[in-house]
Design a protein around this motif. Structure first.
Motif, PDB file in Angstrom:
ATOM      1  N   SER A 114     -28.745 -48.349 -16.911  1.00 29.51           N
ATOM      2  CA  SER A 114     -28.985 -48.590 -18.334  1.00 29.51           C
ATOM      3  C   SER A 114     -29.139 -47.281 -19.100  1.00 29.51           C
ATOM      4  O   SER A 114     -29.518 -46.250 -18.533  1.00 29.51           O
ATOM      5  CB  SER A 114     -30.243 -49.441 -18.520  1.00 29.51           C
ATOM      6  OG  SER A 114     -30.065 -50.738 -17.991  1.00 29.51           O
ATOM      7  N   LEU A 158     -27.621 -59.781 -13.734  1.00 28.09           N
ATOM      8  CA  LEU A 158     -26.994 -58.813 -14.628  1.00 28.09           C
ATOM      9  C   LEU A 158     -27.833 -58.641 -15.888  1.00 28.09           C
ATOM     10  O   LEU A 158     -28.238 -59.617 -16.512  1.00 28.09           O
ATOM     11  CB  LEU A 158     -25.589 -59.290 -15.024  1.00 28.09           C
ATOM     12  CG  LEU A 158     -24.874 -58.481 -16.120  1.00 28.09           C
ATOM     13  CD1 LEU A 158     -24.566 -57.066 -15.643  1.00 28.09           C
ATOM     14  CD2 LEU A 158     -23.598 -59.193 -16.576  1.00 28.09           C
ATOM     15  N   PHE A 160     -27.173 -56.889 -19.433  1.00 29.45           N
ATOM     16  CA  PHE A 160     -26.050 -56.341 -20.192  1.00 29.45           C
ATOM     17  C   PHE A 160     -26.391 -56.155 -21.675  1.00 29.45           C
ATOM     18  O   PHE A 160     -25.585 -55.659 -22.459  1.00 29.45           O
ATOM     19  CB  PHE A 160     -24.852 -57.291 -20.044  1.00 29.45           C
ATOM     20  CG  PHE A 160     -23.558 -56.752 -20.565  1.00 29.45           C
ATOM     21  CD1 PHE A 160     -22.850 -55.789 -19.860  1.00 29.45           C
ATOM     22  CD2 PHE A 160     -23.038 -57.223 -21.766  1.00 29.45           C
ATOM     23  CE1 PHE A 160     -21.643 -55.299 -20.347  1.00 29.45           C
ATOM     24  CE2 PHE A 160     -21.832 -56.737 -22.259  1.00 29.45           C
ATOM     25  CZ  PHE A 160     -21.142 -55.769 -21.545  1.00 29.45           C
ATOM     26  N   ASN A 163     -25.112 -53.587 -25.163  1.00 27.98           N
ATOM     27  CA  ASN A 163     -23.739 -53.090 -25.189  1.00 27.98           C
ATOM     28  C   ASN A 163     -23.072 -53.596 -26.469  1.00 27.98           C
ATOM     29  O   ASN A 163     -23.409 -54.672 -26.969  1.00 27.98           O
ATOM     30  CB  ASN A 163     -22.972 -53.573 -23.961  1.00 27.98           C
ATOM     31  CG  ASN A 163     -23.280 -52.753 -22.722  1.00 27.98           C
ATOM     32  OD1 ASN A 163     -22.617 -51.756 -22.433  1.00 27.98           O
ATOM     33  ND2 ASN A 163     -24.313 -53.171 -21.985  1.00 27.98           N
ATOM     34  N   GLU A 166     -22.007 -57.270 -26.346  1.00 29.47           N
ATOM     35  CA  GLU A 166     -23.111 -58.235 -26.471  1.00 29.47           C
ATOM     36  C   GLU A 166     -23.595 -58.329 -27.908  1.00 29.47           C
ATOM     37  O   GLU A 166     -23.850 -59.427 -28.431  1.00 29.47           O
ATOM     38  CB  GLU A 166     -24.261 -57.818 -25.546  1.00 29.47           C
ATOM     39  CG  GLU A 166     -25.466 -58.744 -25.579  1.00 29.47           C
ATOM     40  CD  GLU A 166     -26.472 -58.385 -26.662  1.00 29.47           C
ATOM     41  OE1 GLU A 166     -27.144 -59.300 -27.180  1.00 29.47           O
ATOM     42  OE2 GLU A 166     -26.590 -57.179 -26.996  1.00 29.47           O
ATOM     43  N   VAL A 179     -20.240 -65.083 -20.737  1.00 32.48           N
ATOM     44  CA  VAL A 179     -20.564 -64.323 -19.531  1.00 32.48           C
ATOM     45  C   VAL A 179     -20.546 -65.229 -18.306  1.00 32.48           C
ATOM     46  O   VAL A 179     -19.935 -64.910 -17.280  1.00 32.48           O
ATOM     47  CB  VAL A 179     -21.944 -63.641 -19.657  1.00 32.48           C
ATOM     48  CG1 VAL A 179     -22.352 -63.009 -18.322  1.00 32.48           C
ATOM     49  CG2 VAL A 179     -21.923 -62.576 -20.745  1.00 32.48           C
ATOM     50  N   ASP A 190     -29.743 -61.040 -18.352  1.00 32.03           N
ATOM     51  CA  ASP A 190     -30.682 -60.406 -19.291  1.00 32.03           C
ATOM     52  C   ASP A 190     -32.100 -60.925 -19.119  1.00 32.03           C
ATOM     53  O   ASP A 190     -32.843 -61.135 -20.084  1.00 32.03           O
ATOM     54  CB  ASP A 190     -30.213 -60.609 -20.727  1.00 32.03           C
ATOM     55  CG  ASP A 190     -28.876 -59.933 -21.000  1.00 32.03           C
ATOM     56  OD1 ASP A 190     -28.551 -58.969 -20.290  1.00 32.03           O
ATOM     57  OD2 ASP A 190     -28.147 -60.369 -21.909  1.00 32.03           O
TER      58      ASP A 190
END
Length: 254
Positions: A114, A158, A160, A163, A166, A179, A190
């Motif tokens: 991250s 995951l 994510f 980003n 997202e 997803v 998440d």
């Protein structure tokens, strides 16, 4: 004049990055443990920061978890030296590429990256043992990058969020669905459990199977009742009952 030069030399040394060899030595002094015998080593937020993944990695044969977060590492290198590495933490560095991560494909189960600058995920497709991927706040912008994660057979967790992809899709309310349909084995996204909708056909099939099982159970109970009353005379409907109890077995045999 000599004093000025000495001060400048110290300033220059202070600006030089810390090598992993130096960081390992300080870690050993602080923890009173030998790096070569340790399963987990944390070189987090080293000052001056680590910039290169170079060092006596061949000596870290027992290492399973390596934390290098909050440094200034710009590329992933030399992972082939690790034989037992399961968890690699590289969050809060300056990574722009995952090139080099494939060298840990034989053992790596968790990757924490991250807060970097990664936009392409192709090198991930080699990590067939990867279960957990934390890659919040990177630069992934396109769904096609998920094709590489879709090839990971045990990826179940995951992160994510953050980003660009997202942030673009979440306001539409379709982010989770998009997803989940791409990552078929995912169990957590998440930080939240993944709940998959059961298709109508699957529901009907399950219901049908349960009905057959119920019929079998009833048939078995009927057989047990007959066994308890061996002298019971046959009824007029016995032939019909036998066909009903045999039907599920014939269907299952087919």
């Amino acid at each position: 004049m000599i004093v000025v030069k000495f001060l400048r030399l110290n300033e220059w040394k202070a600006k030089m990055p810390t090598t992993i060899k130096q960081a390992l030595k300080k870690w050993e002094e602080a923890t009173q443990r030998k790096a070569a015998e340790s399963k987990e080593i944390k070189l987090i937020g080293v000052s001056p920061p680590i910039e290169k993944m170079e060092g006596p990695f061949h000596l870290l044969a027992n290492l399973e978890k390596f934390s290098l977060s909050t440094n200034m590492i710009s590329s992933i290198t030399n992972l082939q030296s690790f034989k037992n590495l399961k968890v690699l933490s590289l969050g809060r560095n300056v990574l722009k590429s995952l090139q080099g991560i494939e060298a840990a494909a034989d053992t790596l189960e968790q990757l924490w990256i991250s807060y970097n600058q990664i936009d392409k995920l192709k090198p991930l497709r080699n990590l067939l043992k990867l279960k957990i991927l934390y890659m919040a706040h990177n630069f992934v912008r396109e769904w096609r990058e998920f094709e590489h994660m879709a090839e990971l057979p045990v990826l179940e967790d995951l992160v994510f969020i953050g980003n660009p992809l997202e942030e673009e899709v979440s306001p539409t309310g379709k982010y989770t669905d998009e997803v989940v349909k791409r990552l078929l084995y995912l169990k957590k996204l998440d930080g939240f459990p993944v709940i998959r909708e059961v298709e109508e056909e699957e529901t009907e099939e399950v219901s049908g199977t349960m009905d057959l099982q119920e019929i079998d159970r009833m048939a078995n109970n009927a057989d047990e009742d007959d066994a308890e009353e061996p002298g019971k005379p046959p009824d007029d409907d016995d032939e019909y009952d036998d066909e009903e109890t045999r039907a599920p077995s014939d269907t299952e045999a087919d």
